[in-house]
Structure formats: structure tokens, C-alpha cells
Design an enzyme around this catalytic site. Sequence first.
Site, short mmCIF file in Angstrom:
data_model
loop_
_atom_site.label_atom_id
_atom_site.label_comp_id
_atom_site.label_asym_id
_atom_site.label_seq_id
_atom_site.Cartn_x
_atom_site.Cartn_y
_atom_site.Cartn_z
N SER A 250 29.78 45.69 -18.29
CA SER A 250 29.10 46.89 -18.73
C SER A 250 27.98 47.26 -17.89
O SER A 250 27.03 46.56 -17.65
CB SER A 250 28.57 46.75 -20.05
OG SER A 250 27.12 46.99 -20.39
N HIS B 123 32.67 49.09 -18.05
CA HIS B 123 32.35 49.82 -19.13
C HIS B 123 31.17 50.43 -18.83
O HIS B 123 30.28 50.00 -18.46
CB HIS B 123 32.16 48.53 -20.21
CG HIS B 123 31.52 48.83 -21.56
ND1 HIS B 123 32.70 49.50 -22.60
CD2 HIS B 123 30.45 48.91 -22.09
CE1 HIS B 123 31.71 49.91 -23.75
NE2 HIS B 123 30.69 49.60 -23.40
N ASP C 30 28.08 52.61 -20.41
CA ASP C 30 27.45 52.87 -21.54
C ASP C 30 26.72 54.14 -21.48
O ASP C 30 25.48 54.34 -20.83
CB ASP C 30 26.48 51.80 -22.01
CG ASP C 30 27.16 50.67 -22.55
OD1 ASP C 30 26.97 49.64 -21.88
OD2 ASP C 30 27.97 50.89 -23.40
N MET D 224 24.20 57.11 -23.03
CA MET D 224 23.34 56.99 -23.95
C MET D 224 22.59 58.28 -23.90
O MET D 224 21.95 58.59 -22.90
CB MET D 224 22.52 55.91 -24.07
CG MET D 224 23.26 54.58 -24.32
SD MET D 224 22.24 53.06 -24.50
CE MET D 224 21.47 53.01 -22.84
N HIS E 167 31.72 54.25 -22.97
CA HIS E 167 31.44 54.19 -24.15
C HIS E 167 30.21 55.20 -24.64
O HIS E 167 29.27 55.39 -24.03
CB HIS E 167 30.86 52.88 -24.35
CG HIS E 167 30.25 52.41 -25.81
ND1 HIS E 167 29.53 51.36 -25.64
CD2 HIS E 167 30.27 52.98 -27.10
CE1 HIS E 167 29.19 51.11 -27.35
NE2 HIS E 167 29.70 52.31 -27.96
N MET F 45 27.67 56.78 -26.63
CA MET F 45 26.59 56.73 -27.82
C MET F 45 26.01 57.90 -27.87
O MET F 45 24.39 57.89 -27.44
CB MET F 45 25.87 55.21 -27.51
CG MET F 45 26.57 54.18 -27.42
SD MET F 45 25.68 52.83 -26.99
CE MET F 45 26.09 52.58 -25.35
N MET G 96 31.04 46.80 -32.96
CA MET G 96 29.98 46.52 -32.04
C MET G 96 29.21 45.10 -32.74
O MET G 96 29.29 44.94 -33.86
CB MET G 96 28.82 47.54 -32.39
CG MET G 96 29.00 48.96 -31.77
SD MET G 96 29.17 48.63 -29.77
CE MET G 96 27.51 48.06 -29.31
N ASP H 74 31.80 44.34 -28.13
CA ASP H 74 30.76 44.72 -27.26
C ASP H 74 29.33 44.61 -27.90
O ASP H 74 29.00 44.78 -28.92
CB ASP H 74 30.81 46.32 -27.16
CG ASP H 74 29.86 47.05 -26.31
OD1 ASP H 74 29.73 48.38 -26.17
OD2 ASP H 74 29.09 46.20 -25.66
#
Length: 546
Positions: free
Chosen positions: A288, A313, A315, A317, A346, A348, A420, A458
Site C-alpha cells: 500500500s 494498493h 490509498d 484520502m 482505495h 477514502m 478494514m 487492509d
Amino acid sequence: MALKMRYLELNRKVRDVRMLAIQGIAEAGSGHPGASFSAAEIMGALYFHKMKHRSSDPLWEGRDFFINSKAHSAPGFYAVLATAGYIDTKEVKTLRKLGSRLQGHPVRYSERQKNHSFPGIEYSGGSEGIGLSVAIGIALAKKRDGKKNRVYTLIGDGESNEGQIWEAAMAASKFKLDNLVAILDRNKIQQDGFTEEIMPLDPVRDKWTAFNWNVVEVNGHKIEQIIDALSRIEKVEDKPSIIIAKTTKGKGIKHMANSPQWHGKAPPKKHVPILLEELQSEILIAPSIIAGEPENYEEKVRRAERAGADLIHLDIMDGKFVPSTSFFADTIKHLRKISSIPFDAHLMIEKPIRHVEEYIDAGCDILTVHVEACNEAEFAEINKMLLKAGISPGIAINPGTQFPSWLIGHLNNIDVMIIMSVNPGFAGQKFIPDTLDKMAEIVKTLRSNNYKGFIEADGGIDATTLQQVFDAGARIMVAGNAVYGSPDINSNIIQLRHKANVAIETKLLELATINDMRSDWIKSRKNMLIPLAKELGIEEDLHAIK
Ligand code: DX5
Ligand code: ZN
């Protein structure tokens, strides 16, 4: 280049191909698992993504042609055609039976042969070395007729001992057949041993280049690399192309992998349930990349890819849905240029529906939004956009969130579910053990609703927690700190793979024990279990077998 291949669905279909093929071979008591497995991604990339074809209209004029010259890969080939809808998957179990349409080597379909073949089989294989010539005939005819059909042919490296292959190679470049693509299943094994011992083929790349072909080399089990190569080849003019796909014979079943003895041998029928479990237990490692120094992102992708990661992966945000802010679509767009490794994004972020287009455009292969950030209608809309763009849709659930029942109605279109195991927003957090029962609970609900997608773990996944989430049902392992938390990324990934291996072997042993065939199973798999004997606690078993 965004491949738009719905990566996880392709991955799952290729897994199904291996599962079907091994059932057919075990049922027949004969057949070729080695070749069926080494060519599974190659044939899957063609039939499930690249080739223009219609299982509802197998003789459609506009179809591309697939000439399977490596005919002993028949069980895998039939399994691909079944998964693509040409026959019922149940028929694969009639392989090699008297009166079956699925003969040991495929028979070209015709009215006269309808009892020994089925529509969709373009070529009668058996004695090898001939398929490339047939493919050249079709390609030349289509080119002369000004037709756009493309012709693909699968050849073997043992088969390349045949002189006819090289006559054909000369002819194809003479006729500048840029509508012809050969794919070499380079598993370095032939019927009775290793190719380089029997008839060295290397330097194989130089040979085809010298015959004036466009040559591309790929990892033959990375479906994204095969699809990337097939797309780039379409732009090549006045030259036929060959993809040298580096493969492992028997890939998928560890004791069959890279072993000549599994060229043409069937496993005992009683082992099938364990072999099927093994095929469904394949673990994907996804390092990640979360907030940090932007200048390091490229290096992180490259090093993870070199170390054998399956996915990256990413992330994302926004500082609202979670306290932290990381990077966005523009960064992904830039990273997309440097690698074909699948990107598992992913999100978020709040209101993901407002931003999905950007991430589609950036070249993500998997895109997951949080169930806490959208309602059912928004999720349905996002899902539709992703499927239309050929991206694998995912949904993520935070530790404190209950599984929303409305998701059940969308399971067919969800390729991955992230359960999660930390509260989102940071890497390096401690794994929350309570999420294990929740994951197992959700997996039970999903299985009872015929969910075919993946479970992704994750948060806090490392060498100590990986087996637990594997046992709970996860097959995609996201790892931030466990991969990038210390300098030696290579050995960090190797250690996770090792733990994944131990988790899988433990599960298979349990199954063998439950089915009262523990020592028989250990015996059939002895060589690759010895290095794990201590961790698996089977030293005595191995001793007893001696
Ligand atoms: C957390 C992210 C995770 C995190 C994983 O919000 O979704 O992907 O980066 O990092 P580790 O493995 O260190 O928990
Ligand atoms: Zn994540």
C-alpha cells in the site's frame, strides 16, 4: 496505458479455468495438467478480453481466430471455451470419454465431426508444429480479402523443435502478416524433460527477431502484461508478432509446478477437493502506498513490482472522510505511465460519486469506495460507471460499520470487498482482532449469497496477522508498514509470501486430514513441504513416509 480489463474478474475466470480443467483430467484419469495450467492466462487473456468472438455465434464472419497448435493443452482450452460460454461447464467432466465432444486433442468443428467437437474449435491439433502454418493460411487469406480479422496461435517450446515452425516463420514475415500473433508458451519443459537439455531453444528471442518478427517478452502469468502486449502489437505494421510468454508448467498446483512428470499425468480423483481448495486459495499481495514523499511513489511502485507484488494498493484520502490527506488522480495518472501492474485504488473520500471519472481516467484497474461515504443509489451509479469502463468495482467497510443488507443486491457487480482491520487514515496502525470474527461473519453471508468476488484485508497486515485473515476468508493482502516500513522491500514481500504459503499449506493439510488422506497428501507433495516441515509441524509425518 489503462487496460480496462476488469482485472479481478479476469483473474477469477482464469482460476475457474484451472479448476474446471483439473476436474476434467482427474475424471478422465488422463490428460495434460502441465500445459493446461501454463497457458491458462494466455488463453484467458484472448477469450475473456482481447479476441473478437461470439459464443452465441461461433462462426461469426467478423471473429478473430485462435489456432491452438499446442493441442495437448486441450483440457485448459476446453475449460476456457466453457467459461466463455461455448459449452456448459459441466461438459468438461466428459473429457476423453467415449462419445464425448471433448477429445484428448481438439477436433476442428464441422457437421461431420459434430460428435467429436463443438462450434468454436477452429483447428484439429495433435501432432505438433502445424498450427502456425494453418494460422498463416488464415491470416494471409483475410489480409488478401481486405478483412480485419486477427489470427492468434498458441505454440509450445517443445513444439518449436519442429522444423515446420521455422519454415512457417519465414513465410509469415515474407507475407508481412501484421494480423498474425503467435504466443509461445515458454515453460521450458516438454514431454520427457527440460527443453534446454533436450533441444536448446535459447536465445529464442534472437531467433524470432532474425526471422524478422516483432518480438515481445512478458511474464505469462501476469494477465495485465499479456493484455498490454496484445494491445501494443495491434499498432505494429508489416510484421507478424510473437509474444514470448515466460510461464511455469503446472502453475497453480505447487507439486505440479515446473515438473516434467506432470506433463501428461492425472492426479488421483480423491485429491480433487484439495486441489480445488488450493486453486481458490491463491493469495495476492498488494503493497500500500499512502501519504508520504511524492518523489518516492515511483520508486515504491517499481521496487514492489520487481519484488513480485501482484497489485499496488493506492490509498486516496481527502482529509475529510479521514483526517489525513494523501494524493489524487493526477498522481495515479503519472504512475500509470511507468508500470502495467494493476492499481487497486482505495478511495477514502467523501462523495466519491463526484470524483469517480477522474480515477477511471487516471488508469485504475480496481476502484473501491467506502460504504460509509455513499448511499445505495450513489453506489449503484458508481458501479455502473466502473463496469462500463472495464474497472473492477469494490466496496470497503470500516471496523465500526455493520454490513449493510442493501449490498446483497449488488454482489454480482462487486469484484472486491475490503473489510478494514484498522480505522482508516494512517499506515502502521495496530491490527484490530475483533475485525476477524466480523470478516468471517461477512464471508459466510457473502458465500450464502453466491458472491464470487474477492475479500481484501487492509490494515495491520503483516507476518503475524496474515494467516488469521486468510483463515477468515481474505485472499488479497494489503500491506503498508509490513512492506515499506523497513528498507528491504524485496525480503519484506518474500516474507509475506512465505507466510501466505504456510497459511495455504496449513489449510490444505487440514482438508487432507479431515478427508482421511493426510499421509497420502503429504507423500504427493513431499518435496515442496520439506522446507516448511517445522512451521507445519509435519516432521514426524515426513519421517513416517521415508
Ligand atoms: C489505512 C489504509 C491502509 C494502510 C495499510 O487507512 O487504507 O491501506 O495504508 O497500512 P498498514 O499495512 O501499515 O496498516
Ligand atoms: Zn487502504
